[in-house]
Design a protein around this motif. Structure first.
Motif, PDB file in Angstrom:
ATOM      1  N   GLU A 193     -44.652   4.179  44.303  1.00  7.85           N
ATOM      2  CA  GLU A 193     -43.990   3.899  42.876  1.00  7.85           C
ATOM      3  C   GLU A 193     -43.005   5.065  42.378  1.00  7.85           C
ATOM      4  O   GLU A 193     -41.884   4.967  42.119  1.00  7.85           O
ATOM      5  CB  GLU A 193     -44.783   3.421  41.862  1.00  7.85           C
ATOM      6  N   LEU A 194     -43.896   6.280  42.548  1.00  8.88           N
ATOM      7  CA  LEU A 194     -43.322   7.375  42.162  1.00  8.88           C
ATOM      8  C   LEU A 194     -42.312   7.989  43.283  1.00  8.88           C
ATOM      9  O   LEU A 194     -40.996   8.060  42.626  1.00  8.88           O
ATOM     10  CB  LEU A 194     -44.395   8.540  42.124  1.00  8.88           C
ATOM     11  N   THR A 208     -62.223   2.402  39.409  1.00 10.71           N
ATOM     12  CA  THR A 208     -61.165   3.375  38.652  1.00 10.71           C
ATOM     13  C   THR A 208     -62.178   4.503  37.882  1.00 10.71           C
ATOM     14  O   THR A 208     -61.675   5.650  38.128  1.00 10.71           O
ATOM     15  CB  THR A 208     -60.659   2.441  37.530  1.00 10.71           C
ATOM     16  N   GLY A 220     -51.799  10.849  42.610  1.00 15.70           N
ATOM     17  CA  GLY A 220     -51.745  10.374  44.099  1.00 15.70           C
ATOM     18  C   GLY A 220     -51.063  11.327  44.947  1.00 15.70           C
ATOM     19  O   GLY A 220     -51.428  11.685  45.967  1.00 15.70           O
ATOM     20  N   THR A 224     -50.410   3.174  46.217  1.00 10.73           N
ATOM     21  CA  THR A 224     -49.385   2.288  45.339  1.00 10.73           C
ATOM     22  C   THR A 224     -48.784   3.182  44.299  1.00 10.73           C
ATOM     23  O   THR A 224     -47.529   3.223  44.020  1.00 10.73           O
ATOM     24  CB  THR A 224     -50.019   1.097  44.678  1.00 10.73           C
ATOM     25  N   ALA A 225     -49.405   4.315  43.592  1.00  8.86           N
ATOM     26  CA  ALA A 225     -48.822   5.042  42.626  1.00  8.86           C
ATOM     27  C   ALA A 225     -47.856   5.995  43.366  1.00  8.86           C
ATOM     28  O   ALA A 225     -46.826   6.387  42.754  1.00  8.86           O
ATOM     29  CB  ALA A 225     -49.865   5.850  41.906  1.00  8.86           C
ATOM     30  N   ARG A 267     -49.830   9.693  36.519  1.00 13.91           N
ATOM     31  CA  ARG A 267     -48.611   9.273  37.486  1.00 13.91           C
ATOM     32  C   ARG A 267     -48.539  10.251  38.592  1.00 13.91           C
ATOM     33  O   ARG A 267     -47.748  10.016  39.545  1.00 13.91           O
ATOM     34  CB  ARG A 267     -47.360   9.548  36.460  1.00 13.91           C
ATOM     35  N   CYS A 306     -54.813   1.584  39.345  1.00 12.73           N
ATOM     36  CA  CYS A 306     -53.448   2.301  39.079  1.00 12.73           C
ATOM     37  C   CYS A 306     -53.208   1.991  37.643  1.00 12.73           C
ATOM     38  O   CYS A 306     -53.304   1.022  37.222  1.00 12.73           O
ATOM     39  CB  CYS A 306     -52.418   1.898  40.125  1.00 12.73           C
ATOM     40  N   PRO A 307     -52.368   2.862  37.085  1.00  8.45           N
ATOM     41  CA  PRO A 307     -52.157   2.517  35.534  1.00  8.45           C
ATOM     42  C   PRO A 307     -51.319   1.407  35.439  1.00  8.45           C
ATOM     43  O   PRO A 307     -51.527   0.773  34.460  1.00  8.45           O
ATOM     44  CB  PRO A 307     -51.142   3.707  35.409  1.00  8.45           C
ATOM     45  N   ARG A 308     -50.429   0.888  36.317  1.00 12.18           N
ATOM     46  CA  ARG A 308     -49.716  -0.176  36.243  1.00 12.18           C
ATOM     47  C   ARG A 308     -50.394  -1.440  36.279  1.00 12.18           C
ATOM     48  O   ARG A 308     -50.026  -2.595  35.817  1.00 12.18           O
ATOM     49  CB  ARG A 308     -48.485  -0.298  37.284  1.00 12.18           C
ATOM     50  N   ARG A 358     -54.522   5.957  45.897  1.00 14.00           N
ATOM     51  CA  ARG A 358     -53.640   6.227  44.692  1.00 14.00           C
ATOM     52  C   ARG A 358     -52.131   5.874  45.802  1.00 14.00           C
ATOM     53  O   ARG A 358     -51.196   6.229  44.977  1.00 14.00           O
ATOM     54  CB  ARG A 358     -53.621   7.428  44.232  1.00 14.00           C
TER      55      ARG A 358
END
Length: 172
Positions: free
Chosen positions: A165-166, A54, A117, A161-162, A114, A18-20, A159
């Protein structure tokens, strides 16, 4: 026997890129060796940790986005095959426009880090409807729709977790 969670492989721990989770290191060299130095100003080096999982996930996302853009544009452009299929469904041509717009929007969302997912989750719902329609209304084989459903579901799972988070960001 209890094992430490970091002893599990990355796909069980949920580290799927994920990006984070990306790490970035900036190295500033203030006094480089004279043989290499071109000026007295420091040099900045940036490194990114790339995970094979990834990269594979992004390849799947680009493939799925291409498939959904082409299918969605066929529905929106009024291809005769699509018009005939949605006439056979019997819900009207408005459904063709809705499904085409959802497919194009989901495909574009797969390419935004972002939103990827959430877009995969939405495309999973669209493809679940396609599988049900193919089996019970049209009498066609649901193999292709089921394959796209599984790929979109796999992307949504990795995805997750993304997505959390969103949703948490929007809810707060």
């Amino acid at each position: 026997m209890i094992t430490h969670p970091w002893s599990f492989p990355w796909w069980i721990r949920g580290e799927h890129g994920c990006p984070r989770r990306t790490t970035r290191r900036i190295v500033v060299v203030l006094n480089p060796p004279k043989e290499v130095a071109m000026s007295t100003i420091g040099t900045t080096t940036s490194t990114w940790k790339v995970r094979p999982g990834t990269v594979g996930l992004w390849i799947l996302q680009v493939f799925l986005a291409f498939q959904f853009v082409s299918a969605g544009l066929m529905k929106l452009a009024g291809n005769e095959v699509m018009i005939g299929m949605f006439t056979e469904i019997g819900a009207g041509q408005w459904l063709r426009y809705v499904v085409g717009a959802l497919e194009v929007a989901g495909a574009l969302g797969l390419l935004v880090p972002r939103l990827c997912g959430l877009a995969a989750l939405g495309l999973t719902g669209v493809m679940a409807g396609a599988v049900v329609t193919n089996v019970f209304v049209l009498g066609y084989s649901p193999a292709i729709a089921l394959g796209f459903l599984l790929v979109a579901g796999l992307i949504a799972w990795f995805r997750r977790t993304a997505i959390r988070e969103l949703v948490a960001k929007v809810a707060s």
